[in-house]
Write an enzyme that holds these catalytic residues in place. Structure first.
Site, PDB file in Angstrom:
ATOM      1  N   ARG A  14       0.585  -1.236  -0.052  1.00 11.23           N
ATOM      2  CA  ARG A  14       0.007   0.061   0.098  1.00 11.23           C
ATOM      3  C   ARG A  14       1.043   1.497   0.146  1.00 11.23           C
ATOM      4  NH1 ARG A  14      -3.036  -2.997   4.366  1.00 11.23           N
ATOM      5  NH2 ARG A  14      -4.803  -4.559   2.349  1.00 11.23           N
ATOM      6  N   LYS A  26       3.338  11.801 -11.186  1.00 15.85           N
ATOM      7  CA  LYS A  26       2.560  10.587 -11.602  1.00 15.85           C
ATOM      8  C   LYS A  26       3.610   9.394 -12.012  1.00 15.85           C
ATOM      9  CE  LYS A  26      -0.349  13.858 -14.328  1.00 15.85           C
ATOM     10  NZ  LYS A  26      -0.809  14.051 -15.465  1.00 15.85           N
ATOM     11  N   GLU A  65       9.680  17.679 -25.219  1.00 17.12           N
ATOM     12  CA  GLU A  65       9.108  18.085 -23.865  1.00 17.12           C
ATOM     13  C   GLU A  65       9.341  19.644 -23.769  1.00 17.12           C
ATOM     14  OE1 GLU A  65       6.145  17.395 -22.360  1.00 17.12           O
ATOM     15  OE2 GLU A  65       6.123  15.052 -22.993  1.00 17.12           O
ATOM     16  N   LYS A  87       6.825  22.575 -13.542  1.00 20.97           N
ATOM     17  CA  LYS A  87       5.890  22.187 -13.230  1.00 20.97           C
ATOM     18  C   LYS A  87       6.240  22.046 -12.017  1.00 20.97           C
ATOM     19  CE  LYS A  87       5.206  17.123 -14.046  1.00 20.97           C
ATOM     20  NZ  LYS A  87       5.684  16.097 -14.542  1.00 20.97           N
ATOM     21  N   GLU A 106      -4.697  17.031 -10.918  1.00 19.77           N
ATOM     22  CA  GLU A 106      -4.925  16.940 -12.257  1.00 19.77           C
ATOM     23  C   GLU A 106      -6.168  17.785 -12.258  1.00 19.77           C
ATOM     24  OE1 GLU A 106      -3.779  15.454 -16.794  1.00 19.77           O
ATOM     25  OE2 GLU A 106      -2.759  14.814 -15.015  1.00 19.77           O
ATOM     26  N   ARG A 126      -3.280  21.830 -14.311  1.00 23.99           N
ATOM     27  CA  ARG A 126      -2.208  21.131 -14.362  1.00 23.99           C
ATOM     28  C   ARG A 126      -2.558  20.346 -15.751  1.00 23.99           C
ATOM     29  NH1 ARG A 126       0.847  15.968 -10.214  1.00 23.99           N
ATOM     30  NH2 ARG A 126       2.790  15.681 -11.685  1.00 23.99           N
ATOM     31  N   ASN A 186      -0.265  18.506 -20.187  1.00 27.46           N
ATOM     32  CA  ASN A 186      -0.406  18.132 -21.531  1.00 27.46           C
ATOM     33  C   ASN A 186      -1.014  18.477 -22.819  1.00 27.46           C
ATOM     34  OD1 ASN A 186      -0.945  15.487 -19.718  1.00 27.46           O
ATOM     35  ND2 ASN A 186      -2.781  16.098 -19.499  1.00 27.46           N
ATOM     36  N   HIS A 229      -0.476  15.998 -26.011  1.00 22.13           N
ATOM     37  CA  HIS A 229      -0.628  15.170 -25.627  1.00 22.13           C
ATOM     38  C   HIS A 229      -1.677  14.140 -25.820  1.00 22.13           C
ATOM     39  CE1 HIS A 229       3.205  15.759 -23.373  1.00 22.13           C
ATOM     40  NE2 HIS A 229       3.402  14.713 -23.021  1.00 22.13           N
ATOM     41  N   HIS A 270      -0.808  10.946 -27.700  1.00 20.67           N
ATOM     42  CA  HIS A 270      -1.455   9.430 -27.604  1.00 20.67           C
ATOM     43  C   HIS A 270      -1.669   8.576 -28.561  1.00 20.67           C
ATOM     44  CE1 HIS A 270      -0.817  11.261 -22.171  1.00 20.67           C
ATOM     45  NE2 HIS A 270       0.734  10.787 -23.171  1.00 20.67           N
ATOM     46  N   HIS A 284       7.278   9.008 -27.091  1.00 23.56           N
ATOM     47  CA  HIS A 284       6.802   9.569 -26.656  1.00 23.56           C
ATOM     48  C   HIS A 284       6.869  10.761 -26.967  1.00 23.56           C
ATOM     49  CE1 HIS A 284       4.251  11.295 -24.194  1.00 23.56           C
ATOM     50  NE2 HIS A 284       5.061  12.398 -22.873  1.00 23.56           N
TER      51      HIS A 284
END
Length: 347
Positions: free
Chosen positions: A124, A146, A188, A220, A230, A234, A238, A241, A245, A257
């Site tokens: 956990r 993330k 990026e 960031k 997000e 935030r 993206n 993105h 994707h 990517h």
């Protein structure tokens, strides 16, 4: 040895430092012991990075008193899946890691995601350290908490928010990157340029890579501190993105990517011009900056194919999907589009 080290402190749900400098991996043990008592560390890396840096990092950790257990998997996006994730969890259990132990992610974005998600879910949740070795990982994926893995139907569809205890960015590791991997990171970086005027200005001329890494991480940090999970701003990170994707999925992840983000950004810029959000002068300057920093790239897929492939993107909510459109340098905005209108919107 005199070393220049810049520090960005991220004050999220968990506070931690991001260290940016040169010759840092040789001191990894001494740096980590400031935030983590002596324990067992699971060093997670891929076969490419293992050959380059595992020995140096392991020696540094053991010299500081840590016990190191190493897990190596095959490099590449195709390893970012449930099978590799399960193998890491079983490795942690076999080596009897407890809640007082930790994971160290040594590598690029795939390694960081895999190790981070495993740390977030094993027992956990246990602590983890990021030591990113690619430009893309240093300026983006290693910071902000993330973690995610891919499913057959899409990228990053399973994951968790889990902030690291420390991030060590040694820019010397960038010298061993193949050109195409370095340019992935620049994809990026160019994205950040349209979010932050300071980065846009930096990329216009010659610059020190340490400054680019620092400015990107500091931007960031600002975003993560204001919207860690997000729910709002935030999502701006993206930029490019959603189509990216879709492009990655269409190529069966043979298009990397960073390269896909560059293509996605060009699509967004063209449509920002189409909808009148930016003028022709800014569009021309934007494309010139992309080509200067990343090169000339052409997308092999149609907008219809990309839109169809993007429908499982995690930025979709019900019948709507959120795009990030460019209104100016440092002025990007969220635009909510009906899924069945996406193809017409992105001409």
């Amino acid at each position: 040895m005199i070393m220049q080290v810049k520090t960005v402190k991220v004050n999220a749900s968990k506070s931690y430092d991001v260290l940016i400098g040169r010759n840092l991996i040789e001191r990894a043990g001494k740096l980590i012991e400031k935030v983590l008592p002596i324990c067992t560390l699971a060093l997670v890396t891929d076969d490419t990075v293992d050959a380059l840096y595992s020995k140096t990092v392991t020696t540094a950790l053991e010299n500081a008193g840590y016990k190191v257990k190493k897990f190596v998997f095959c490099h590449g996006e195709e390893s970012k899946n449930l099978t590799t994730y399960s193998e890491i969890l079983n490795f942690l259990a076999q080596n009897e890691l407890t809640r007082t132990d930790a994971v160290v992610a040594l590598g690029g974005g795939v390694v960081g995601d895999m190790a981070g998600f495993a740390a977030a879910t094993y027992l956990r949740g246990i602590k983890y350290i990021q030591i990113p070795t690619t430009l893309l990982a240093q300026i983006d994926s290693s910071v902000g908490g993330k973690t995610a893995i891919d499913l057959t139907h899409g990228k990053n569809l399973v994951g968790a928010f889990c902030q690291p205890s420390l991030v060590i960015c040694d820019v010397n590791t960038l010298s061993t990157l193949p050109k195409e991997i370095y340019l992935d990171g620049m994809g990026e970086a160019v994205k950040y340029a349209f979010l932050d005027k300071k980065i846009y200005t930096l990329l216009q001329d010659e610059y020190d890579i340490l400054d680019l890494v620092y400015l990107s991480i500091d931007y960031k940090r600002f975003v993560v501190e204001n919207d860690e999970f997000e729910r709002g701003m935030r999502k701006l990170l993206n930029l490019g993105h959603t189509p990216a994707h879709g492009i990655e999925k269409l190529s069966s992840y043979t298009i990397s990517h960073g390269r896909a983000v560059t293509l996605g950004l060009k699509i967004i810029l063209k449509n920002s011009l189409k909808h009148g959000y930016i003028d022709k002068e800014l569009f021309g300057n934007a494309i010139a900056l992309i080509e200067k920093q990343v090169g000339k790239l052409e997308c092999p897929y149609t907008i219809k194919e990309i839109c169809s492939s993007s429908l499982n993107d995690k930025k979709r909510s019900g019948d709507y999907i959120t795009l990030i459109m460019v209104y100016g340098v440092g002025d990007c905005r969220l635009v909510k589009i009906k899924v069945d209108e996406l193809w017409g919107y992105l001409d």
